[in-house]
Write an enzyme that holds these catalytic residues in place. Sequence first.
Site, short mmCIF file in Angstrom:
data_model
loop_
_atom_site.label_atom_id
_atom_site.label_comp_id
_atom_site.label_asym_id
_atom_site.label_seq_id
_atom_site.Cartn_x
_atom_site.Cartn_y
_atom_site.Cartn_z
N SER A 140 13.33 20.16 6.88
CA SER A 140 13.34 18.70 6.73
C SER A 140 14.66 18.11 7.24
O SER A 140 14.89 16.92 7.10
CB SER A 140 13.15 18.31 5.26
OG SER A 140 14.13 18.94 4.46
N THR A 167 -5.36 -25.95 3.70
CA THR A 167 -6.09 -24.92 2.96
C THR A 167 -7.23 -24.53 3.88
O THR A 167 -7.72 -25.38 4.65
CB THR A 167 -6.67 -25.45 1.62
OG1 THR A 167 -7.59 -26.51 1.92
CG2 THR A 167 -5.58 -25.99 0.70
N HIS A 168 -7.61 -23.27 3.85
CA HIS A 168 -8.65 -22.76 4.76
C HIS A 168 -8.27 -23.02 6.22
O HIS A 168 -9.15 -23.13 7.08
CB HIS A 168 -10.03 -23.37 4.47
CG HIS A 168 -10.39 -23.36 3.02
ND1 HIS A 168 -11.09 -22.33 2.44
CD2 HIS A 168 -10.12 -24.25 2.04
CE1 HIS A 168 -11.26 -22.59 1.15
NE2 HIS A 168 -10.67 -23.74 0.88
N SER A 171 5.17 -12.39 30.12
CA SER A 171 4.06 -11.52 30.50
C SER A 171 4.36 -10.93 31.87
O SER A 171 4.97 -11.59 32.72
CB SER A 171 2.78 -12.35 30.56
OG SER A 171 1.82 -11.71 31.39
N LYS A 230 3.68 -17.44 30.82
CA LYS A 230 3.62 -17.07 29.40
C LYS A 230 4.98 -16.95 28.72
O LYS A 230 5.94 -16.47 29.31
CB LYS A 230 2.90 -15.72 29.23
CG LYS A 230 1.43 -15.71 29.56
CD LYS A 230 0.58 -16.61 28.66
CE LYS A 230 0.51 -16.11 27.23
NZ LYS A 230 -0.26 -14.86 27.12
N ASN A 257 5.69 -15.45 25.01
CA ASN A 257 4.93 -14.89 23.88
C ASN A 257 5.78 -14.72 22.62
O ASN A 257 6.95 -14.33 22.70
CB ASN A 257 4.37 -13.52 24.28
CG ASN A 257 3.37 -13.63 25.42
OD1 ASN A 257 2.65 -14.63 25.52
ND2 ASN A 257 3.33 -12.62 26.27
N GLU A 299 4.77 -11.39 16.01
CA GLU A 299 3.59 -10.51 16.13
C GLU A 299 3.92 -9.09 15.68
O GLU A 299 3.16 -8.46 14.94
CB GLU A 299 3.09 -10.48 17.58
CG GLU A 299 2.42 -11.77 18.03
CD GLU A 299 2.10 -11.73 19.51
OE1 GLU A 299 0.92 -11.68 19.85
OE2 GLU A 299 3.04 -11.75 20.34
N TYR A 342 8.33 19.98 -9.89
CA TYR A 342 8.57 19.88 -8.45
C TYR A 342 7.56 20.71 -7.68
O TYR A 342 7.25 21.84 -8.04
CB TYR A 342 10.00 20.35 -8.09
CG TYR A 342 10.24 20.26 -6.59
CD1 TYR A 342 10.66 19.07 -6.01
CD2 TYR A 342 9.98 21.34 -5.75
CE1 TYR A 342 10.82 18.96 -4.63
CE2 TYR A 342 10.14 21.24 -4.38
CZ TYR A 342 10.57 20.04 -3.83
OH TYR A 342 10.72 19.94 -2.47
N GLN A 390 8.64 16.92 -0.57
CA GLN A 390 9.51 16.77 0.60
C GLN A 390 8.95 15.72 1.57
O GLN A 390 9.69 15.12 2.35
CB GLN A 390 9.64 18.13 1.30
CG GLN A 390 10.53 18.10 2.53
CD GLN A 390 10.90 19.50 2.97
OE1 GLN A 390 11.61 20.21 2.26
NE2 GLN A 390 10.41 19.93 4.12
N LYS A 436 10.18 11.60 1.98
CA LYS A 436 11.33 10.96 2.62
C LYS A 436 10.99 10.12 3.85
O LYS A 436 11.49 9.01 4.01
CB LYS A 436 12.40 12.00 2.94
CG LYS A 436 13.29 12.19 1.72
CD LYS A 436 14.10 13.44 1.70
CE LYS A 436 13.30 14.68 1.40
NZ LYS A 436 12.70 14.71 0.05
N1 ARG Z 1 14.04 19.71 0.89
C1 ARG Z 1 13.47 19.66 -0.40
C2 ARG Z 1 12.82 18.29 -0.65
O1 ARG Z 1 13.08 17.42 0.08
C3 ARG Z 1 14.54 19.87 -1.44
C4 ARG Z 1 14.06 20.51 -2.68
C5 ARG Z 1 13.51 21.84 -2.39
N2 ARG Z 1 13.37 22.63 -3.55
C6 ARG Z 1 12.79 23.80 -3.51
N3 ARG Z 1 12.78 24.50 -4.58
N4 ARG Z 1 12.22 24.25 -2.44
O2 ARG Z 1 12.04 18.09 -1.56
#
Ligand code: ARG
Length: 467
Positions: free
Chosen positions: A31, A163-164, A285, A291, A293, A298, A325, A330, A333
């Site tokens: 990650s 309205t509408h 354009s 044009k 735009n 948008e 967990y 993961q 994020k």
């Molecule tokens: N990279 C992991 C995450 O974003 C961190 C936690 C991982 N923990 C584990 N026991 N593998 O969630």
Amino acid sequence: MSKEKPAGSEKLWGGRFAEATAHSVEAFTSSIQYDSRLYSYDIAGSKAHAAMLKRQGVLTQDELDAVIDGLSAIEKEIDGGSFVFKSELEDVHMNIEKALVDKIGPAGAKLHSARSRNDQIALDLRLYLRDQCDRFAVLLTDAQKTCVSLARHYLGDIMPGYTHLQRAQPVLISHHMLAYYEMFGRDRQRILDCRKRINLSPLGCAALAGTGLPIDRESVAEELGFDGVTANSMDSSGDRDFAIEFVSCCALIQTHLSRISEELVLWSSQEFSFVDISDKFCTGSSIMPQKKNPDIPELIRGKSGRVIGSLMTLFTLLKGLPLTYNRDLQEDKEPVFDAVDTVSASLSIMAELLGNLRFNTDRMKKATQTGFITATDLADYLVMKNVPFREAHGIVGRSVAFCIEKGCELEDLQLDDLQKFSPAIGEDVYAVLSVDGSVNSRLSTGGTARKRVEEAIEKAEKQLGMV
Ligand code: ARG
């Protein structure tokens, strides 16, 4: 007896592994490409954790000094772009920890005492989102200020309210802009409310069950500026409610932005011609030379799809997930980061665009002069002459039908024509049929009368510190 190291032990968790991780697995599980953005929070968390370990007698002063110096040096390298993140080290936590161990040796290897990556990532994400809440509050305030400045600038200018998407009643342009001031104000309150639930420290929950080591969670929380600690270690290590709440706030902000965007797209069309979006905020354009735009509104409107999508991603991620967990988490994020980036960019460019917007006030006023926009005022006038509202509604409806047939507006009718629909109508009706009279009669709290709108502007300017 130390045996030959198996390949797997190059990993911080490699002790029980006899074989090296497959490259495909490293690539799939890594990650670091996106969570490296959390590095400063990870380092701040580690420093506070280390200081607590020293207070509790787990680290010596010398070890703590080495950890702090080592982490500061790593942070500088990352800031400066010379630090090399490695995907075989999976994530931001292990990249930094490995670099620390390489730099300072055994003291670095003690840092992870009483800590798991599970509480560490929960901590990093909370610290990151807490900062984003503060940043978003400022961006929302800026957007509010732009709306209020426009409201102040165009005070007195009239446009059709819809309205509408049909002309309904005349309103002040300022009143319309203050509607967005209100929306962004609620968004800001929501973000700050969400911040309260973000601002609790999960550190010390360890993997899921807490720790037997003599830690002091409260002091770490205090050092990191948290309001307190989370209550249940199992809840905290798998909790992402706070991320869902934050992205839900984002989705609503982007939804509000999509509404004003939609209006700008409509208003800048030749059909409306209510606004001129500055050239700086439009594109042309490649084939049609004439044009200009409205791409910015948008795109903002379109990007609401991805923010709402991120919210759905997070809900789906958490749905049915057993405690505590799981590696699924993961996947939280990227949607969080994408929502942060999309909404913050949209908010700031919208504020910039609005700051450069010009309303075509003549054209907007003109649009109130057709379409029987003061019909409700005529009905209200009759109510004040003691005609029951439902009856008044019918009278005005028949008058409008008569106008449509004649091809004129209500105020073009002679008094005796109007009196054919109701004898209650007198000479004073013409004040009511004028657009300005209509606007300024709406003195109810929150209404569009100039007096009310002026008060609302003053209140907003005060609240935003603009005066
Ligand atoms: N990279 C992991 C995450 O974003 C961190 C936690 C991982 N923990 C584990 N026991 N593998 O969630």
